[in-house]
Design a protein around this motif. Structure first.
Motif, PDB file in Angstrom:
ATOM      1  N   GLN A 190      40.440 -30.514  20.170  1.00 51.96           N
ATOM      2  CA  GLN A 190      40.412 -31.096  18.833  1.00 51.96           C
ATOM      3  C   GLN A 190      39.222 -30.584  18.024  1.00 51.96           C
ATOM      4  O   GLN A 190      39.357 -30.273  16.837  1.00 51.96           O
ATOM      5  CB  GLN A 190      40.387 -32.621  18.928  1.00 51.96           C
ATOM      6  N   ASN A 191      38.055 -30.477  18.666  1.00 52.29           N
ATOM      7  CA  ASN A 191      36.870 -29.960  17.968  1.00 52.29           C
ATOM      8  C   ASN A 191      37.068 -28.511  17.537  1.00 52.29           C
ATOM      9  O   ASN A 191      36.693 -28.124  16.422  1.00 52.29           O
ATOM     10  CB  ASN A 191      35.633 -30.082  18.851  1.00 52.29           C
ATOM     11  N   ALA A 192      37.640 -27.696  18.418  1.00 55.86           N
ATOM     12  CA  ALA A 192      37.886 -26.287  18.074  1.00 55.86           C
ATOM     13  C   ALA A 192      38.864 -26.188  16.903  1.00 55.86           C
ATOM     14  O   ALA A 192      38.651 -25.407  15.969  1.00 55.86           O
ATOM     15  CB  ALA A 192      38.413 -25.526  19.287  1.00 55.86           C
ATOM     16  N   LEU A 193      39.930 -26.975  16.953  1.00 58.67           N
ATOM     17  CA  LEU A 193      40.909 -26.944  15.863  1.00 58.67           C
ATOM     18  C   LEU A 193      40.293 -27.413  14.546  1.00 58.67           C
ATOM     19  O   LEU A 193      40.571 -26.845  13.484  1.00 58.67           O
ATOM     20  CB  LEU A 193      42.134 -27.787  16.215  1.00 58.67           C
ATOM     21  N   ALA A 194      39.454 -28.435  14.618  1.00 55.56           N
ATOM     22  CA  ALA A 194      38.783 -28.907  13.405  1.00 55.56           C
ATOM     23  C   ALA A 194      37.871 -27.825  12.839  1.00 55.56           C
ATOM     24  O   ALA A 194      37.838 -27.592  11.621  1.00 55.56           O
ATOM     25  CB  ALA A 194      37.994 -30.176  13.699  1.00 55.56           C
ATOM     26  N   ALA A 195      37.137 -27.152  13.713  1.00 56.60           N
ATOM     27  CA  ALA A 195      36.244 -26.077  13.255  1.00 56.60           C
ATOM     28  C   ALA A 195      37.042 -24.940  12.623  1.00 56.60           C
ATOM     29  O   ALA A 195      36.650 -24.390  11.588  1.00 56.60           O
ATOM     30  CB  ALA A 195      35.407 -25.558  14.428  1.00 56.60           C
ATOM     31  N   ILE A 196      38.169 -24.600  13.226  1.00 61.09           N
ATOM     32  CA  ILE A 196      39.016 -23.533  12.680  1.00 61.09           C
ATOM     33  C   ILE A 196      39.584 -23.952  11.329  1.00 61.09           C
ATOM     34  O   ILE A 196      39.612 -23.161  10.376  1.00 61.09           O
ATOM     35  CB  ILE A 196      40.130 -23.157  13.676  1.00 61.09           C
ATOM     36  N   ALA A 197      40.023 -25.206  11.222  1.00 61.61           N
ATOM     37  CA  ALA A 197      40.573 -25.688   9.955  1.00 61.61           C
ATOM     38  C   ALA A 197      39.531 -25.655   8.847  1.00 61.61           C
ATOM     39  O   ALA A 197      39.806 -25.196   7.731  1.00 61.61           O
ATOM     40  CB  ALA A 197      41.124 -27.103  10.131  1.00 61.61           C
ATOM     41  N   VAL A 198      38.327 -26.109   9.154  1.00 60.76           N
ATOM     42  CA  VAL A 198      37.253 -26.088   8.152  1.00 60.76           C
ATOM     43  C   VAL A 198      36.900 -24.648   7.795  1.00 60.76           C
ATOM     44  O   VAL A 198      36.745 -24.308   6.613  1.00 60.76           O
ATOM     45  CB  VAL A 198      36.014 -26.854   8.664  1.00 60.76           C
ATOM     46  N   GLY A 199      36.776 -23.800   8.808  1.00 57.80           N
ATOM     47  CA  GLY A 199      36.459 -22.388   8.546  1.00 57.80           C
ATOM     48  C   GLY A 199      37.517 -21.727   7.679  1.00 57.80           C
ATOM     49  O   GLY A 199      37.198 -20.974   6.749  1.00 57.80           O
ATOM     50  N   THR A 200      38.777 -22.014   7.980  1.00 52.28           N
ATOM     51  CA  THR A 200      39.874 -21.444   7.183  1.00 52.28           C
ATOM     52  C   THR A 200      39.792 -21.931   5.748  1.00 52.28           C
ATOM     53  O   THR A 200      39.926 -21.144   4.804  1.00 52.28           O
ATOM     54  CB  THR A 200      41.241 -21.824   7.807  1.00 52.28           C
TER      55      THR A 200
ATOM     56  N   SER B 184      50.744 -16.522  14.534  1.00 52.50           N
ATOM     57  CA  SER B 184      50.250 -17.236  15.709  1.00 52.50           C
ATOM     58  C   SER B 184      49.202 -16.396  16.426  1.00 52.50           C
ATOM     59  O   SER B 184      49.249 -15.164  16.374  1.00 52.50           O
ATOM     60  CB  SER B 184      51.411 -17.543  16.672  1.00 52.50           C
ATOM     61  N   ALA B 185      48.293 -17.066  17.103  1.00 51.35           N
ATOM     62  CA  ALA B 185      47.237 -16.359  17.822  1.00 51.35           C
ATOM     63  C   ALA B 185      46.848 -17.149  19.070  1.00 51.35           C
ATOM     64  O   ALA B 185      46.748 -18.380  19.020  1.00 51.35           O
ATOM     65  CB  ALA B 185      46.017 -16.172  16.926  1.00 51.35           C
ATOM     66  N   PRO B 186      46.619 -16.449  20.193  1.00 50.38           N
ATOM     67  CA  PRO B 186      46.162 -17.137  21.404  1.00 50.38           C
ATOM     68  C   PRO B 186      44.665 -17.435  21.320  1.00 50.38           C
ATOM     69  O   PRO B 186      43.912 -16.742  20.629  1.00 50.38           O
ATOM     70  CB  PRO B 186      46.445 -16.117  22.505  1.00 50.38           C
ATOM     71  N   LEU B 187      44.257 -18.475  22.008  1.00 52.25           N
ATOM     72  CA  LEU B 187      42.860 -18.877  22.007  1.00 52.25           C
ATOM     73  C   LEU B 187      42.554 -19.507  23.360  1.00 52.25           C
ATOM     74  O   LEU B 187      43.354 -20.282  23.878  1.00 52.25           O
ATOM     75  CB  LEU B 187      42.621 -19.890  20.879  1.00 52.25           C
ATOM     76  N   SER B 188      41.405 -19.158  23.934  1.00 58.52           N
ATOM     77  CA  SER B 188      40.968 -19.760  25.195  1.00 58.52           C
ATOM     78  C   SER B 188      39.666 -20.496  24.965  1.00 58.52           C
ATOM     79  O   SER B 188      38.767 -19.987  24.307  1.00 58.52           O
ATOM     80  CB  SER B 188      40.729 -18.679  26.252  1.00 58.52           C
ATOM     81  N   LEU B 189      39.576 -21.690  25.530  1.00 54.08           N
ATOM     82  CA  LEU B 189      38.329 -22.450  25.527  1.00 54.08           C
ATOM     83  C   LEU B 189      37.866 -22.577  26.961  1.00 54.08           C
ATOM     84  O   LEU B 189      38.664 -22.893  27.843  1.00 54.08           O
ATOM     85  CB  LEU B 189      38.533 -23.842  24.924  1.00 54.08           C
ATOM     86  N   GLN B 190      36.583 -22.375  27.188  1.00 55.17           N
ATOM     87  CA  GLN B 190      36.026 -22.417  28.543  1.00 55.17           C
ATOM     88  C   GLN B 190      35.530 -23.803  28.927  1.00 55.17           C
ATOM     89  O   GLN B 190      34.773 -23.945  29.874  1.00 55.17           O
ATOM     90  CB  GLN B 190      34.865 -21.423  28.646  1.00 55.17           C
ATOM     91  N   VAL B 191      35.935 -24.818  28.163  1.00 57.29           N
ATOM     92  CA  VAL B 191      35.532 -26.191  28.453  1.00 57.29           C
ATOM     93  C   VAL B 191      36.776 -27.059  28.559  1.00 57.29           C
ATOM     94  O   VAL B 191      37.736 -26.858  27.831  1.00 57.29           O
ATOM     95  CB  VAL B 191      34.583 -26.744  27.380  1.00 57.29           C
TER      96      VAL B 191
END
Length: 160
Positions: A36-46, A22-29
């Motif tokens: 959802q966009n951040a998670l999608a980007a992380i999933a694609v990157g992974t 597990s890892a913490p993550l902060s979004l400034q928006v």
């Protein structure tokens, strides 16, 4: 991959859970769509094998750019308070809202900029892009046509 998150007015806090930890993550928006966009980007990157450090750097850059746009909005808001007839301040604040995907505020500021300066083709084009993103296609096309009428030399009008 899943996550726990808390939505806030100015951003979101997430805990990302993967098979390796597990890892913490902060979004400034703010907004669920940004989570959802951040998670999608992380999933694609992974899936593509992008290193965690590179993904973190990309999210940090996104957060920095967002903070810059938010600071710009604050500065343009101050300028508007000092001079409510400053059409350029409304235009620039609208473009900052647009960058943050705050389309209702962007459209409102493009409207005010055009009320103050009806010949501004840049404002018509900005409003056209916002309206298009909102699914208001006939209104967006009318704005593009108006931009061309006001400034036939504006090559941006022919790109949209």
């Amino acid at each position: 991959m899943c996550c726990d998150f808390t939505l806030g007015v100015y951003g979101s806090e997430l805990t990302l859970h993967t098979p390796i930890g597990s890892a913490p993550l902060s979004l400034q928006v703010p907004g669920l769509h940004n989570v959802q966009n951040a998670l999608a980007a992380i999933a694609v990157g992974t899936e593509l094998g992008v290193a965690d450090a590179a993904m973190q750097k990309a999210l940090d850059e996104f957060n920095k750019a967002t903070a810059d746009e938010s600071a710009a909005i604050d500065a343009f808001s101050d300028a508007i308070l000092l001079d409510p007839a400053n059409d350029s301040a409304y235009l620039l604040r609208a473009e900052s809202y647009q960058q943050l995907a705050d389309l209702p505020n962007a459209e409102a500021d493009f409207n005010e900029s055009l009320r103050l300066q009806p010949n501004n083709s840049r404002a018509y084009l900005g409003r056209a892009a916002v309206r298009s993103a909102q699914g208001k296609v006939p209104e967006a096309l009318a704005d593009v046509a108006e931009a061309v009428t006001r400034d036939p030399q504006n090559t941006q009008a022919y790109v949209l």
